[in-house]
Structure formats: structure tokens, C-alpha cells
Motif scaffolding. Structure first.
Motif, PDB file in Angstrom:
ATOM      1  N   GLU B 293      14.256 -19.440  34.521  1.00 56.88           N
ATOM      2  CA  GLU B 293      14.015 -18.471  33.446  1.00 56.88           C
ATOM      3  C   GLU B 293      12.970 -17.439  33.874  1.00 56.88           C
ATOM      4  O   GLU B 293      13.126 -16.249  33.637  1.00 56.88           O
ATOM      5  CB  GLU B 293      13.544 -19.178  32.170  1.00 56.88           C
ATOM      6  N   GLU B 294      11.906 -17.921  34.507  1.00 52.28           N
ATOM      7  CA  GLU B 294      10.865 -16.993  34.986  1.00 52.28           C
ATOM      8  C   GLU B 294      11.436 -16.017  36.003  1.00 52.28           C
ATOM      9  O   GLU B 294      11.116 -14.833  35.998  1.00 52.28           O
ATOM     10  CB  GLU B 294       9.708 -17.774  35.630  1.00 52.28           C
ATOM     11  N   GLU B 297      13.539 -13.340  34.223  1.00 49.48           N
ATOM     12  CA  GLU B 297      12.674 -12.373  33.530  1.00 49.48           C
ATOM     13  C   GLU B 297      12.036 -11.409  34.519  1.00 49.48           C
ATOM     14  O   GLU B 297      11.977 -10.207  34.291  1.00 49.48           O
ATOM     15  CB  GLU B 297      11.567 -13.099  32.746  1.00 49.48           C
ATOM     16  N   GLN B 301      12.534  -7.457  34.654  1.00 48.41           N
ATOM     17  CA  GLN B 301      11.339  -6.615  34.493  1.00 48.41           C
ATOM     18  C   GLN B 301      11.221  -5.610  35.641  1.00 48.41           C
ATOM     19  O   GLN B 301      10.958  -4.428  35.435  1.00 48.41           O
ATOM     20  CB  GLN B 301      10.119  -7.532  34.446  1.00 48.41           C
TER      21      GLN B 301
END
Ligand SMILES: Nc1ncnc2c1ncn2[C@@H]1O[C@H](COP(=O)(O)OP(=O)(O)OP(=O)(O)O)[C@@H](O)[C@H]1O
Ligand SMILES: [Mg+2]
Lengths: 253, 305
Positions: B293-294, B297, B301
Motif C-alpha cells: 500500500e505504501e 501511494e 504521489q
């Protein structure tokens, strides 16, 4: 190596009956037993398609073994995923560097080291692979980087992790003579400073010649393994003949 | 201005309590503050809602802020702003629009911006859009940007919509004279059931004019996006457009780029790529210790940066 607890302390990675099959059942890694000693520089070599990259991916957790177990610092990691193994201290430099739109060299190195890096740090890290930080830190990791540049940045990202076990997959590929010489120095520096165990997959004599231990993998099995002094002469002799390196010594280092 | 406007302005136009330079703040269809500077004159339009902004020739390094906010449902704000940028001026225009809605009726802002750049004028145009509020009523922003560029002028448009706008229909058209150059960087993210459409139509009239249009977008949830671009080369010129979209969950994107060349030396290129985040990118970041998930993201980003 003395038996018992002491041995376990010195052993950073142990593979037990490790196997990886293709969905059609064909074995790519076949029942590999291997034990790596902490702080050593181990070079894995062998013919193309022999299973070296696959083995590295199994260690990093990118592939899941069909059977067998892996132990890191004495603890079983077979069930841990890539992220968890990375957090434990396993780092892997991809044979083919990954491109990103929107991530810069600085972003990657900061993610790798887990903190913001000042210019001096970035310069130091990129210097280890023969790159000048000023020219590269703000470059995007996209297709505008040359093959050798992205390969060296990939290697720097693994060095930035200061991992307990760092795996480099053919670090020499596509790299010029001067950067390669710098890289060989860097690997030796890591060993000298006891800054982690290095597992380097390579076909280069220059890398083989700095190994503490050499592991030859062919056709999914460990063909031979042992100290450099013992193995390198036979490998170089084999090189003169057009056959693949053979030999049936124990896989224990 | 009210508190909602103030917090929207902080996001869309970097408002920190005051604006330095010329500005006009539009709040729910009314003027909530205006200031001209010596070189930048802001006046109300005589016919209909909107502003006429004159930047004196040769003005350098000044900024004009013209943000607009809608702070509740039931507002349908339509405004026409015209910018006249004098010869050799070099200015920053900060637009930006925030729509906040806590009610069940729709809140909408529709800003029609026309730019007239004189010879050698340079503009950096920043536009940021955001929707906030928890009401059932839709938040809509429908910007139109119409650009006319004289010889050797330059306009760079940086347009971003990150979150909360239920429906957006963006339309940008431009006509370029000789030596003029247009650079557009669009960043769009839609989530939930949002819908966004972005149309570009650029005519390269003059010799050696050029456009570089880069759109990056992320469609998450069940959101939908449409991208249409048309570059028309009518002279020796160069045009490049790039539409790069990441799909996550059940998002969808339709990209229809088109190129029209009516001159042998019109060099026009389009690149489009739509797909989910490359698995190897996630894998690489996971080998650096990020969770899946990180990693996702972080990739999104960076992509939208
Ligand atoms: N996903 C896959 N599907 C099919 N075959 C695969 C897959 N992954 C690996 N292989 C095969 O497994 C064998 C071992 O591949 P691997 O990449 O591990 O070799 P290697 O020793 O690293 O070779 P090289 O020296 O060329 O890098 C090769 O024959 C390869 O084609
Ligand atoms: Mg390989």
C-alpha cells in the motif's frame, strides 16, 4: 567451522531443500541446500539460465518456493513477504533496473535509506558507483537515463540500505570499465568495514577474484561451492573448454 | 471573506493571510477583495460577470492572484475573466478554484479565462482545483481556458486537480503565432464516482511555434476520465502531447488523442499509456521496505507531482 550455536551465529542465511517449479512442473531451482556465512563476500556464478536470478528472487521473497525453507539469522523467513524480508535486512539489486515516472534519483535513495539525505550523503552514495551526485540527484528514473546509469543507480539504492545481506544481480552488466573498477572497490570496502554480507551474482573474473566463497549454479542445482582459492582455478580452467562448469562437491560453504 | 474561502485559498492559491501583488478574490459569485498594482490593473467587466486584467508591457516578476471559491450548495457561479498581457511582460498568474459543499444541492464554478499574450510576453499560469465538504450535493468545476499567443510569446500552464471534485469538464484551446511556445502540465486524480473530462485543442499557426502537452492522471475507485486532445500543425512547427494514466481499483480512462498536420514540416507526436501501476515498480519499492500500500501511494504521489 565449529558446530553448534557458534556456527548459527556466523550463518546469516540458510536454504534447506529449496525448490521452485514452473506451473507446468518444470524445476528451475532443484533442492538447493546452501549456507552463507555472515560478513563474507559470496559470488554466485554459472551458465545463463542456470537459476541464479531465480534463487536471488527466492531469497528476497519476490518468488515463493514450491518447497523447502529459508532461514535468516537463524529464524525462518519462508512465510515472510518481500517487504518483511526487506525490513529484516535483505536487499536485492534487480538485474534489470525498474523505471519510474515521477520518482527522482534522490527520492529512490531516500526511500532506500529510510530518511532524508543531504547533498554530501547523496554524493557519497552515488560516488560508490562512480556517478556524480550533482548531475543525477534530480533526474527522473525514466527512460532518459542510459542503461549503465540506471544500473548504477539501482546498485546505489541497495548500498543505501546498509542491509545485513545485499544481493547484487550481475552488477557488472552494461557498466563501463572505470565505474566497474570503482564498484569492485566499493564491494571490498563493504567487506573491510564489516558492513554486511554480500551475495553477488556475476560472470566477471574480476568479481570472482575478490570472492571469499564461490557458488556455481547450473541447471537449478549447486554444482560446486567452496573457498575462492579452491574453486577459481578449476572455473578458469573450465572456461578454456567449451563445457559448462561441472563438479559435484558439497553445497556447504 | 468567510472562513471556508480562507481555508480553500490556502490550498488552491498558497494564501497565507494576505496576497502580495495584484489580486481579486471571488466568493460565491461576489468580489471579496481586490487590489490592482501599478503595472497590473484589475477591473470589473462592463457587460456581465468577470474581470479584465491588464498587465502593462515590460512588467517583470509580478504576480496576479485571481482565485474563486464557492462555499455552499445552490451556487452556480459563471465568470468571464480576460487577461491582456503586454509585450515582453513576464508574470505569474495564480488562479485556482475551491468548491465546498455541505448541502444537498449542487455547487458549481464555471470560470472562462481568456489570455491574450502580446509579442514576447511570458506567463506562468497556475491553476489548482479542489472540492471539499460532506454534503450530498455535487461539487463541479468547469474551467475553460482560451489562449491567443502573439509572436515569440510563452505560456506555461500548470493545472492540478487532486481531490473532491465530483464532476469536471475542462476545456483548453490555444492559437499560436510564429515562435510562440505553449507548455501544459496537467495532473488529475479522481476517486469514488467522480468524473473528469479534459479537452485540448491547440492550433500551431505560426512558423516555429511549439506545444508540449503532458497530462498525467490517476483514476481510482469507480471514477471515470476522458482525455481528448487535438494538435493542429499549420506551419513548420513542433507539437508533442502525452497522456499517461494510472488505473487503480475499478477506474476507467478513455484517451482520444488526435493530430492534424497541414504542412510538411509540422512535426507532431502523441504518446498515450493507460494501465495499472507496473508490478515491478511496486516490487522494487517493497524491496526497500515499503508495504504494498505504501509503495502504491508513493508511486502515485510521485507520478502526480
Ligand atoms: N517466470 C518464468 N517462466 C518461465 N521460465 C522462467 C521463468 N523464470 C525463470 N525462467 C527460466 O528459468 C531459468 C533460470 O532463469 P534465471 O533467470 O534464474 O537464470 P540466470 O541463472 O539468472 O541466468 P542469467 O545468467 O542469464 O541471468 C531460465 O531458463 C529461465 O528461462
Ligand atoms: Mg540472471
Amino acid at each position: 567451522m565449529p558446530p553448534g550455536k557458534e556456527k548459527r551465529d556466523m550463518e546469516i542465511l540458510k536454504l534447506e531443500h529449496l525448490a521452485w517449479d514452473l506451473p507446468d512442473g518444470a524445476g528451475i531451482i532443484k533442492d538447493i541446500d546452501l549456507s552463507l556465512e555472515s560478513g563474507k563476500l559470496i559470488v554466485v556464478t554459472g551458465p545463463n539460465g542456470g537459476g541464479k536470478t531465480t534463487l536471488a528472487k527466492l531469497i528476497a521473497g519476490i518468488e515463493t518456493p514450491s518447497s523447502g525453507r529459508l532461514f535468516f539469522e537463524g529464524e525462518e523467513i519462508t512465510g515472510l513477504d518481500v517487504s518483511e524480508r526487506a525490513k529484516r535486512g535483505i536487499a536485492y539489486a534487480f538485474q534489470q533496473p525498474v523505471r519510474f515516472k515521477g520518482l527522482t534519483v534522490r527520492d529512490l535513495l531516500e526511500l532506500a535509506s529510510g530518511r532524508a539525505l543531504d547533498d554530501a550523503h547523496l554524493c557519497d552514495l552515488l560516488g560508490k558507483v562512480g556517478l556524480c551526485a550533482n548531475e543525477y540527484v534530480d533526474r527522473e528514473l525514466n527512460a532518459s537515463l542510459s542503461g549503465g546509469e540506471s544500473k548504477r543507480i539501482e546498485i546505489a539504492s541497495v548500498l543505501a540500505r546498509r542491509a545485513k545481506l545485499s544481493i547484487f544481480d550481475e552488477p557488472e552488466a552494461g557498466i563501463d570499465l572505470w565505474s566497474f573498477a570503482r564498484l569492485v572497490e566499493t564491494f571490498q570496502e563493504v567487506r573491510r568495514q564489516k558492513a554486511g554480507t554480500l551475495l553477488i551474482i556475476s560472470h566477471q573474473e574480476r568479481i570472482l577474484s575478490i570472492a571469499d566463497e564461490i557458488v556455481v549454479i547450473a541447471d537449478g542445482v549447486v554444482r560446486s561451492a567452496g573457498p575462492r582459492e579452491e574453486l577459481l582455478p578449476t572455473l578458469l580452467a573450465d572456461e578454456k573448454s567449451p563445457r559448462c562448469p561441472l563438479g559435484k562437491e558439497s553445497a556447504r560453504i | 471573506m468567510n472562513k471556508i474561502t480562507e481555508s480553500l485559498l490556502r490550498v488552491v492559491s498558497g494564501f497565507g493571510g494576505t496576497f502580495k501583488g495584484a489580486y481579486n478574490v471571488r466568493e460565491d459569485g461576489e468580489c471579496a477583495g481586490r487590489q490592482s498594482s501599478e503595472n497590473i490593473k484589475i477591473e470589473s467587466k462592463k457587460e456581465g460577470p468577470g474581470l479584465v486584467i491588464h498587465v502593462r508591457p515590460g512588467t517583470k516578476g509580478e504576480t496576479v492572484y485571481i482565485p474563486a471559491c464557492v462555499t455552499h450548495g445552490g451556487v452556480d457561479d459563471l465568470v468571464y475573466n480576460d487577461f491582456y498581457i503586454g509585450e515582453d511582460a513576464d508574470v505569474l498568474v495564480v488562479a485556482g478554484c475551491g468548491v465546498h459543499n455541505d448541502e444537498s444541492t449542487e455547487a458549481r464554478h464555471n470560470g472562462i479565462h481568456r489570455f491574450f499574450l502580446e509579442k514576447g510576453a511570458r506567463v506562468l499560469y497556475r491553476e489548482k482545483h479542489i472540492g471539499t465538504g460532506t454534503g450530498k450535493g455535487a461539487k463541479r468545476i468547469d474551467p475553460v481556458t482560451d489562449i491567443t499567443m502573439a509572436e515569440n510569446s510563452y505560456l506555461e500552464m500548470d493545472t492540478v486537480q487532486i481531490s473532491g471534485v465530483d464532476s469536471t469538464m475542462r476545456r483548453t484551446t490555444a492559437t499560436l503565432a510564429a515562435g510562440a511556445r505553449l507548455v501544459v502540465r496537467e495532473r488529475l486524480m479522481t476517486t469514488g464516482t467522480e468524473w473528469a473530462r479534459s479537452d485540448f485543442d491547440v492550433t500551431l499557426e505560426g512558423e516555429d511555434s511549439g506545444v508540449d502537452l503532458i497530462s498525467r492522471s490517476v483514476a481510482r475507485g469507480r471514477s471515470r476520465q476522458e482525455f481528448n486532445s487535438c494538435l493542429r500543425g499549420k506551419n513548420r512547427c513542433s507539437g508533442h502531447s502525452e497522456c499517461d494514466a494510472i488505473l487503480a481499483e475499478s477506474g476507467s480512462v478513455v484517451a482520444s488523442p488526435s493530430l492534424e498536420a497541414a504542412h510538411v514540416d509540422a512535426a507532431l507526436i502523441h504518446e498515450a499509456a493507460i494501465g495499472k501501476i507496473a508490478g515491478e515498480q511496486i516490487l522494487k519499492l517493497r524491496t526497500l521496505g515499503l508495504t504494498r500500500e505504501e509503495a502504491e501511494e508513493r508511486i502515485i504521489q510521485g507520478f502526480l507531482k
